[in-house]
Write an enzyme that holds these catalytic residues in place. Structure first.
Site, PDB file in Angstrom:
ATOM      1  N   THR A 198       0.832  -1.201   0.000  1.00 16.77           N
ATOM      2  CA  THR A 198       0.000   0.000   0.000  1.00 16.77           C
ATOM      3  C   THR A 198       0.865   1.249   0.000  1.00 16.77           C
ATOM      4  O   THR A 198       1.980   1.246   0.519  1.00 16.77           O
ATOM      5  CB  THR A 198      -0.956   0.021   1.208  1.00 16.77           C
ATOM      6  OG1 THR A 198      -1.760   1.196   1.166  1.00 16.77           O
ATOM      7  CG2 THR A 198      -0.201  -0.022   2.521  1.00 16.77           C
ATOM      8  N   ARG A 199       0.323   2.314  -0.596  1.00 20.19           N
ATOM      9  CA  ARG A 199       0.936   3.639  -0.519  1.00 20.19           C
ATOM     10  C   ARG A 199      -0.099   4.650  -0.049  1.00 20.19           C
ATOM     11  O   ARG A 199       0.077   5.858  -0.190  1.00 20.19           O
ATOM     12  CB  ARG A 199       1.520   4.066  -1.865  1.00 20.19           C
ATOM     13  CG  ARG A 199       0.631   3.877  -3.055  1.00 20.19           C
ATOM     14  CD  ARG A 199       1.243   4.478  -4.317  1.00 20.19           C
ATOM     15  NE  ARG A 199       0.489   5.604  -4.800  1.00 20.19           N
ATOM     16  CZ  ARG A 199      -0.543   5.512  -5.620  1.00 20.19           C
ATOM     17  NH1 ARG A 199      -0.936   4.330  -6.066  1.00 20.19           N
ATOM     18  NH2 ARG A 199      -1.185   6.589  -6.009  1.00 20.19           N
ATOM     19  N   HIS A 203      -8.151   1.742   5.903  1.00 20.22           N
ATOM     20  CA  HIS A 203      -9.411   1.934   6.609  1.00 20.22           C
ATOM     21  C   HIS A 203     -10.016   0.570   6.929  1.00 20.22           C
ATOM     22  O   HIS A 203      -9.385  -0.469   6.750  1.00 20.22           O
ATOM     23  CB  HIS A 203     -10.349   2.804   5.777  1.00 20.22           C
ATOM     24  CG  HIS A 203      -9.774   4.148   5.461  1.00 20.22           C
ATOM     25  ND1 HIS A 203      -9.616   5.122   6.418  1.00 20.22           N
ATOM     26  CD2 HIS A 203      -9.264   4.663   4.301  1.00 20.22           C
ATOM     27  CE1 HIS A 203      -9.055   6.197   5.868  1.00 20.22           C
ATOM     28  NE2 HIS A 203      -8.831   5.939   4.590  1.00 20.22           N
ATOM     29  N   HIS A 206      -9.895  -2.216   4.299  1.00 17.02           N
ATOM     30  CA  HIS A 206      -8.576  -2.822   4.094  1.00 17.02           C
ATOM     31  C   HIS A 206      -8.292  -3.854   5.181  1.00 17.02           C
ATOM     32  O   HIS A 206      -7.721  -4.921   4.922  1.00 17.02           O
ATOM     33  CB  HIS A 206      -7.483  -1.750   4.102  1.00 17.02           C
ATOM     34  CG  HIS A 206      -7.644  -0.713   3.041  1.00 17.02           C
ATOM     35  ND1 HIS A 206      -8.145   0.537   3.312  1.00 17.02           N
ATOM     36  CD2 HIS A 206      -7.401  -0.753   1.715  1.00 17.02           C
ATOM     37  CE1 HIS A 206      -8.184   1.240   2.190  1.00 17.02           C
ATOM     38  NE2 HIS A 206      -7.738   0.476   1.210  1.00 17.02           N
ATOM     39  N   GLY A 291      -4.223  -5.580  -6.207  1.00 13.94           N
ATOM     40  CA  GLY A 291      -5.500  -4.904  -6.346  1.00 13.94           C
ATOM     41  C   GLY A 291      -5.802  -4.459  -7.750  1.00 13.94           C
ATOM     42  O   GLY A 291      -5.020  -4.646  -8.685  1.00 13.94           O
ATOM     43  N   ARG A 292      -6.976  -3.859  -7.899  1.00 11.04           N
ATOM     44  CA  ARG A 292      -7.390  -3.272  -9.168  1.00 11.04           C
ATOM     45  C   ARG A 292      -6.433  -2.137  -9.516  1.00 11.04           C
ATOM     46  O   ARG A 292      -6.121  -1.297  -8.676  1.00 11.04           O
ATOM     47  CB  ARG A 292      -8.827  -2.740  -9.036  1.00 11.04           C
ATOM     48  CG  ARG A 292      -9.418  -2.209 -10.322  1.00 11.04           C
ATOM     49  CD  ARG A 292     -10.782  -1.580 -10.060  1.00 11.04           C
ATOM     50  NE  ARG A 292     -11.416  -1.138 -11.295  1.00 11.04           N
ATOM     51  CZ  ARG A 292     -11.133  -0.014 -11.932  1.00 11.04           C
ATOM     52  NH1 ARG A 292     -10.188   0.800 -11.436  1.00 11.04           N
ATOM     53  NH2 ARG A 292     -11.745   0.316 -13.044  1.00 11.04           N
ATOM     54  N   ASP A 293      -5.951  -2.114 -10.752  1.00 10.21           N
ATOM     55  CA  ASP A 293      -5.005  -1.100 -11.222  1.00 10.21           C
ATOM     56  C   ASP A 293      -3.812  -0.979 -10.266  1.00 10.21           C
ATOM     57  O   ASP A 293      -3.405   0.118  -9.899  1.00 10.21           O
ATOM     58  CB  ASP A 293      -5.704   0.251 -11.397  1.00 10.21           C
ATOM     59  CG  ASP A 293      -4.846   1.252 -12.178  1.00 10.21           C
ATOM     60  OD1 ASP A 293      -4.020   0.803 -12.997  1.00 10.21           O
ATOM     61  OD2 ASP A 293      -4.991   2.463 -11.959  1.00 10.21           O
ATOM     62  N   ASP A 434      10.089  44.332  -5.188  1.00  4.23           N
ATOM     63  CA  ASP A 434      11.274  45.128  -4.857  1.00  4.23           C
ATOM     64  C   ASP A 434      11.940  44.621  -3.577  1.00  4.23           C
ATOM     65  O   ASP A 434      13.169  44.578  -3.473  1.00  4.23           O
ATOM     66  CB  ASP A 434      10.891  46.606  -4.691  1.00  4.23           C
ATOM     67  CG  ASP A 434      10.561  47.264  -6.029  1.00  4.23           C
ATOM     68  OD1 ASP A 434      10.890  46.671  -7.080  1.00  4.23           O
ATOM     69  OD2 ASP A 434       9.970  48.361  -6.016  1.00  4.23           O
ATOM     70  N   THR A 435      11.131  44.238  -2.608  1.00  2.10           N
ATOM     71  CA  THR A 435      11.684  43.744  -1.339  1.00  2.10           C
ATOM     72  C   THR A 435      12.456  42.451  -1.544  1.00  2.10           C
ATOM     73  O   THR A 435      13.563  42.272  -1.021  1.00  2.10           O
ATOM     74  CB  THR A 435      10.542  43.509  -0.330  1.00  2.10           C
ATOM     75  OG1 THR A 435       9.792  44.713  -0.185  1.00  2.10           O
ATOM     76  CG2 THR A 435      11.098  43.072   1.016  1.00  2.10           C
ATOM     77  N   ILE A 477       6.814  41.057 -10.817  1.00  2.00           N
ATOM     78  CA  ILE A 477       6.325  41.243 -12.192  1.00  2.00           C
ATOM     79  C   ILE A 477       6.046  39.878 -12.817  1.00  2.00           C
ATOM     80  O   ILE A 477       5.016  39.668 -13.439  1.00  2.00           O
ATOM     81  CB  ILE A 477       7.353  42.035 -13.038  1.00  2.00           C
ATOM     82  CG1 ILE A 477       7.459  43.469 -12.510  1.00  2.00           C
ATOM     83  CG2 ILE A 477       6.953  42.032 -14.522  1.00  2.00           C
ATOM     84  CD1 ILE A 477       8.551  44.299 -13.165  1.00  2.00           C
ATOM     85  N   ARG A 515       7.913  57.771 -10.982  1.00  2.00           N
ATOM     86  CA  ARG A 515       9.368  57.667 -10.786  1.00  2.00           C
ATOM     87  C   ARG A 515      10.152  57.810 -12.086  1.00  2.00           C
ATOM     88  O   ARG A 515      11.378  57.861 -12.065  1.00  2.00           O
ATOM     89  CB  ARG A 515       9.696  56.328 -10.121  1.00  2.00           C
ATOM     90  CG  ARG A 515       9.177  56.208  -8.695  1.00  2.00           C
ATOM     91  CD  ARG A 515       9.627  54.917  -8.045  1.00  2.00           C
ATOM     92  NE  ARG A 515       8.976  53.756  -8.632  1.00  2.00           N
ATOM     93  CZ  ARG A 515       9.303  52.490  -8.363  1.00  2.00           C
ATOM     94  NH1 ARG A 515      10.319  52.242  -7.536  1.00  2.00           N
ATOM     95  NH2 ARG A 515       8.659  51.488  -8.911  1.00  2.00           N
TER      96      ARG A 515
END
Length: 574
Positions: A198-199, A203, A206, A291-293, A434-435, A477, A515
């Protein structure tokens, strides 16, 4: 007794080379070295501890081509995924690598020497063939993208001598090598073991599935989750392991064991299922749930599955005898509220009331703080998931403004900062162009490359703050589309990214420039100025478009707040 290793002998290089440890350490200090990537590190760990038996190193050209074309190593053993060490031409040249060279391999995390490789060959792989035969050829497949963008142009094959195993500082007691797990099974008297890959979090369904599988086969359960590299967007392994630890006491006494697998998944569907079966066989399992897929990456951008739902099961069944591990087909279970029970979908009589919660619905409930019923998941599991999946109102986000200089984005950003501070609930950080230029990117110029670097620095900072639950307002920007796309990708891994295009016209920006910076650019006193002699690329995927010339700051900020409210970022007023 545990299952026999693949190929007949567990290639535990750590045990084999332990007596030469000091000799190898001394030699490694004098050798040229390569620092491994995260995926290479995962692969190396499973080579040297025997998880990839019968491999004893990174594949040479003969093994690689045999695996790609025929799922066979040169010695005839079945193997389905290429395990290769990719290096750039520059690295090979700088280290003067050639057949017979000895090369130290180091951990990218602490620069510790893990192994010495004796170069068998250096070859240029056929990446097109690898993409087509191993992964199916769809250019959107994550492993094909990785192959195209991350994997270097040459592969270096050769056998390894183990120097050290990688250091881990998390869940050390759960990180069994194949040899350790086999010894543990023997100590417990386990002779039949059903491995569950499992990854994802587990629940109640399972738990029911694995208990049924074990009871039907008079076996025990090895919960064997992947904690190396998985699919982008997966729940982090720290959260998942806490879930597995929480669910373990729900098994009948002594039935289940939790062990972690440091695997770098390829999401290779059928080929990966065969690979996973080999790995579990090497760890001593006699049965493997598919499992499936199984190990599939899901759907491409056209909504088409990369693999068929049962391709993985069929692939492993094809090699069942040779693999020597029994396939346990994953049964889709559904909940029957009238009997408080789970049953396989195909065994439920027509007309019977059933309940299910999809993964999408579960994530929605976690985000919104909605109820997750006990029939679906155990309270202790839900508690862990809620700790790591805060409701949207407690999550961070980034509002990223883009537009010409003097388009009004700084004024809007400052006003939004004040408004969000008034809302309360999270800290607010302002990253004005600018910062950032002054504080983070003072050494950068205004070339295309330097501007891209500046935006990626902003994205990195924004992602870290977003991950911590802050509201981030960034206002550079950001004239280039590819820079904005990369910024969205970086921040989206930590939370929500909202792109606001301040589409004020260039004419207005120039006309109201008190400016005189545009005037200097027109006179040629400033080079590479956006809108004058450097382009501004209109965003193609802005979440909101505003215009400072035609709208008030108040109305623009109100629109942004409404967008944030619609996505659930503010607690409702009580």
């Amino acid at each position: 007794m545990a299952n026999n290793p693949h190929g007949g002998l567990l290639k535990d290089l750590l045990a084999r080379d332990a007596s030469r440890h000091h000799q190898l350490i001394a030699e490694a200090e004098k050798l040229s070295a390569v620092v491994l990537t995260e995926r290479q590190l995962c692969d190396l760990e499973l080579i040297i501890n025997g998880g990839f038996s019968p491999l004893e190193g990174f594949m040479n050209q003969t093994d690689y081509e045999g695996v790609v074309s025929n799922l066979r190593l040169a010695d005839g053993n079945l193997f389905s995924i290429p395990i290769t060490l990719d290096l750039s031409a520059e690295t090979i040249h700088d280290l003067d690598l050639k057949v017979g060279s000895r090369l130290a391999l180091r951990d990218f995390r602490d620069d510790r020497t893990l192994a010495i490789l004796t170069v068998d060959d250096i070859y240029r792989p056929d990446k097109d063939k690898e993409a087509q035969l191993v992964f199916g050829g769809d250019e959107e497949h994550p492993s094909i993208k990785y192959l195209r963008t991350k994997v270097k142009e040459f592969y270096v094959g050769g056998k390894l001598e183990a120097v050290n195993k990688p250091n881990h500082y998390d869940y050390v007691d759960l990180r069994y090598t194949p040899a350790e797990l086999r010894t543990h099974f023997d100590k417990l008297g386990w002779t039949r073991v059903v491995a569950f890959q499992t990854r994802n979090p587990m629940h109640r369904a399972h738990r029911e599935l694995t208990v049924r599988a074990a009871r039907q086969r008079q076996a025990n359960v090895l919960i064997h989750p992947v904690v190396g590299l998985t699919k982008s967007g997966d729940i982090d392994h720290f959260t998942r392991v806490r879930v597995y630890q929480a669910i373990l006491p729900r098994y009948p006494n002594g039935m289940a064991l939790l062990g972690l697998l440091p695997l770098a998944m390829r999401m290779g569907g059928p080929r990966e299922a065969i690979w996973h079966a080999i790995i579990r066989k090497n760890h001593g399992a006699t049965h493997f749930i598919i499992g499936r897929d199984h190990a599939g990456p899901g759907k491409n951008s056209n909504g088409v599955e990369f693999y068929g739902p049962y391709d993985a099961q069929r692939a492993v069944e094809t090699y069942k005898e040779e693999l020597g591990i029994e396939v346990v087909e994953f049964q889709q279970l559904t909940y029957l509220p009238d009997t408080d029970d789970y049953k396989p979908v195909d065994e439920v009589p027509e007309g019977t009331k059933t309940l299910d919660i999809s993964g999408t619905e579960l994530r929605r409930r976690l985000r919104s703080g909605g109820q997750i019923p006990e029939w679906f998941s155990y309270p202790e599991v839900v508690r862990v998931l809620r700790q790591s999946n805060r409701p949207r109102a407690a999550q961070g986000f980034t509002v990223f403004f883009t537009g010409y200089m003097n388009c009004g984005k700084a004024a809007i950003a400052r006003a939004l900062q004040v408004t969000l501070n008034q809302q309360g609930g999270r800290s607010v950080s302002l990253l004005l162009g600018d910062t950032v230029r002054h504080e983070l990117s003072s050494e950068l110029g205004f070339s295309r490359e330097d501007r891209h670097t500046n935006i990626q620095r902003i994205a990195f900072v924004a992602a870290e703050l977003t991950k911590a639950g802050a509201a981030v307002i960034a206002a550079p920007i950001a004239p280039y589309e590819y820079s904005r796309v990369a910024a969205r990708e970086t921040v989206s891994q930590a939370g929500t990214f909202i792109l606001v295009h301040v589409a004020t016209s260039l004419e207005y920006c120039e006309r109201t420039d008190k400016r005189g910076i545009y005037a200097k650019a027109r006179r040629g006193e400033i080079k590479g100025f956006t809108g004058v002699d450097d382009p501004y690329e209109i965003p193609s995927n802005a979440d909101l478009v505003v215009d400072f010339e035609k709208q008030t700051v108040r109305s623009i900020v109100h629109g942004i707040v409404l967008l944030l409210e619609s996505q659930g970022f503010f607690e409702p007023t009580k």
